[in-house]
Design a protein around this motif. Structure first.
Motif, PDB file in Angstrom:
ATOM      1  N   ALA A   1      37.975  28.247  52.510  1.00 34.97           N
ATOM      2  CA  ALA A   1      37.665  26.957  53.130  1.00 34.97           C
ATOM      3  C   ALA A   1      38.896  26.063  53.048  1.00 34.97           C
ATOM      4  O   ALA A   1      39.373  25.739  51.961  1.00 34.97           O
TER       5      ALA A   1
ATOM      6  N   ALA B   1      43.457  25.621  49.526  1.00 34.64           N
ATOM      7  CA  ALA B   1      42.383  26.524  49.950  1.00 34.64           C
ATOM      8  C   ALA B   1      42.463  27.883  49.259  1.00 34.64           C
ATOM      9  O   ALA B   1      41.490  28.641  49.279  1.00 34.64           O
TER      10      ALA B   1
ATOM     11  N   ASP C   1      40.727  22.452  54.167  1.00 37.97           N
ATOM     12  CA  ASP C   1      40.514  21.073  54.620  1.00 37.97           C
ATOM     13  C   ASP C   1      41.675  20.636  55.507  1.00 37.97           C
ATOM     14  O   ASP C   1      42.833  20.574  55.043  1.00 37.97           O
TER      15      ASP C   1
ATOM     16  N   THR D   1      36.597  20.667  57.582  1.00 37.02           N
ATOM     17  CA  THR D   1      36.797  21.850  56.753  1.00 37.02           C
ATOM     18  C   THR D   1      36.574  23.065  57.632  1.00 37.02           C
ATOM     19  O   THR D   1      35.523  23.196  58.271  1.00 37.02           O
TER      20      THR D   1
END
Length: 480
Positions: free
Chosen positions: A471, A422, A473, A456
């Motif tokens: 963002a 990220a 995951d 997410t």
């Protein structure tokens, strides 16, 4: 990117739409809009203010005196007003609690003293103080709490109390008027109104609640307070807001009263909450997976793991199956499955429509009982390992240098995994995780452990003095 902030209350004004005087249509009469005054007068006696005396913990070295959430960011006139309120002598007949902090709201369910509120309002409290509309104050006993639904049941030593009328949240429709009463920022019995925006909202950090979304103004202090319909019935428990700033921005969430009342009854009768259990770990189905499984669109809950000797295993479910419907209810997302299973009574036979090898198959599953040690939809593993980063508390000097008022932990290590992918770096100050303010390593662990696999989420960090959203995951299964 916006974020979800665990409940809170509010100082806000709902503005009614106005028609331009230049338009062809005449302005609507006042009769076009609800008059909430009689409703507020009718239901307010059953609403309470809840304060707590926190458990005594030694302050961190160099720590600054604590202030209520959001106060240090408020205008000077507001801070002075709030400080003056704290210094005021109690009214005649009021009992004085020197260390109490006003945190939230609640409402009286049963006239023999039972009060429902949010769990996060009373979490970690040494004492809980309930104040009624007539200014009486009581020390409350915690009957039971349910962190999974963020609800707690209190009891005070009083009889013949005014109670709320319980409505049916299932009958709510988007567009209907609703009203909230609570204590935002300590301002008792503040009233705000709006409409139902949507139903059945699934949040990343909440697995067992299909939230009611409204545009009712909710802020810190409204937590645990009631959401009423125009019939004066409670239809929800105000719980969270969706915000970029930590304050109200037009999107609020309430726990449906159908779920909250069931939890309250179980806490009153047994002290614990019983939920259904399938024994599967699920993740989202994205477009690529849908194509691989021969599905026309991305939907359902993909089974990433079936636990041994679980109801799902005994029914014949396998890894790679996609649950499309549960008891006939479609599953547009995997986040809808936990609360559907959770509200199912153990022992009940549930019907699952499953996609396997490009074909739909129907399974009958005898739902089991969820126990605390059983995995739900989230793999059981240390949160730091799961997300691939370690954090520690900020010192007073670090907080001052970074000019961070509330929340924040220091990222001390980033290994291979979701955090690194990220873009999180060692030295970042992590402020929010999936919209939840992170103010300690324990809070980080709590939020991270409740993230839904395969989603997410937004992570707010401060780097070099500048905030940024990343963002991240959430891994679908435990990384070895």
């Amino acid at each position: 990117m916006p974020s979800v902030v665990r409940l809170l209350p509010c100082l806000a004004v709902a503005f009614l739409p106005l028609l331009s005087s230049c338009g062809r249509s005449a302005p609507p009469s006042s009769a076009s809009y609800p008059d909430f005054a009689d409703l507020v007068e009718q239901v307010s006696p059953a609403v309470v203010n809840i304060s707590t005396v926190p458990a005594e913990t030694p302050p961190a070295e160099g720590a600054e005196p604590s202030v209520p959430d959001g106060l240090d960011e408020a205008p000077e006139w507001f801070r002075k007003f709030f400080e003056q309120q704290q210094e005021d002598e109690p009214a005649d007949g009021d009992e004085f609690f020197p260390d109490q902090q006003s945190l939230g709201s609640g409402f009286i369910l049963w006239d023999d003293g039972y009060i429902l509120t949010n769990y996060h309002v009373i979490r970690g409290a040494r004492e809980v103080i309930v104040r009624l509309l007539d200014r009486r104050q009581f020390n409350a006993q915690l009957v039971g709490s349910d962190e999974a639904s963020d609800l707690a049941l209190l009891r005070i030593d009083a009889k013949d109390l005014p109670v709320v009328k319980i409505g049916q949240s299932l009958k709510l429709r988007p567009g209907q008027w609703v009203l909230a009463i609570g204590s935002p920022f300590g301002f008792d019995y503040s009233v705000t109104a709006g409409i139902v925006s949507a139903k059945g909202r699934a949040l990343v950090t909440e697995q067992y609640v299909p939230f009611i979304q409204t545009d009712v103004a909710i802020n810190p202090g409204n937590s645990g307070g009631p959401l009423f319909n125009l019939a004066g019935e409670v239809v929800g428990v105000n719980s969270q807001i969706y915000s970029q700033s930590g304050g109200y921005m037009g999107v609020s969430f309430a726990i449906p009263i159908d779920i909250a009342a069931k939890v309250a009854r179980q806490l009153r009768d047994t002290g614990v909450v019983t939920r259904g259990w399938l024994g599967v770990v699920v993740q989202e189905v994205d477009r690529d997976l849908a194509r691989q499984f021969g599905m026309a669109k991305a939907e359902g809950a993909l089974i990433a793991r079936v636990l041994a000797d679980s109801p799902a295993a005994r029914a014949g479910l396998r890894e790679g199956d996609v649950i499309l419907r549960y008891n006939g209810e479609p599953l547009p997302s995997s986040r809808g499955l936990p609360h559907m299973v959770g509200i199912t009574d153990p022992g009940e036979i549930a019907t699952l429509d499953v996609m396997r090898d490009g074909k739909e198959i129907r399974f009958k599953v005898e739902v089991g009982t969820l126990r605390a040690e059983q995995p739900t939809a989230t793999p059981a593993q240390p949160p730091a390992r799961r997300l691939g980063m370690r954090v520690r508390a900020l010192s007073a000097d670090e907080r001052r240098a970074a000019q961070i008022v509330g929340g924040g932990v220091l990222v001390t290590e980033v290994g291979e995994g979701p955090a690194a992918r990220a873009g999180v770096r060692s030295g970042d100050i992590l402020i929010q995780l999936a919209g939840q303010v992170v103010d300690s390593p324990a809070r980080f662990d709590e939020v991270a452990a409740r993230l839904t696999p395969g989603q997410t989420i937004a992570v707010l960090v401060q780097r070099g003095g500048a905030p940024m959203f990343l963002a991240l995951d959430v891994p679908p299964v435990a990384e070895k």
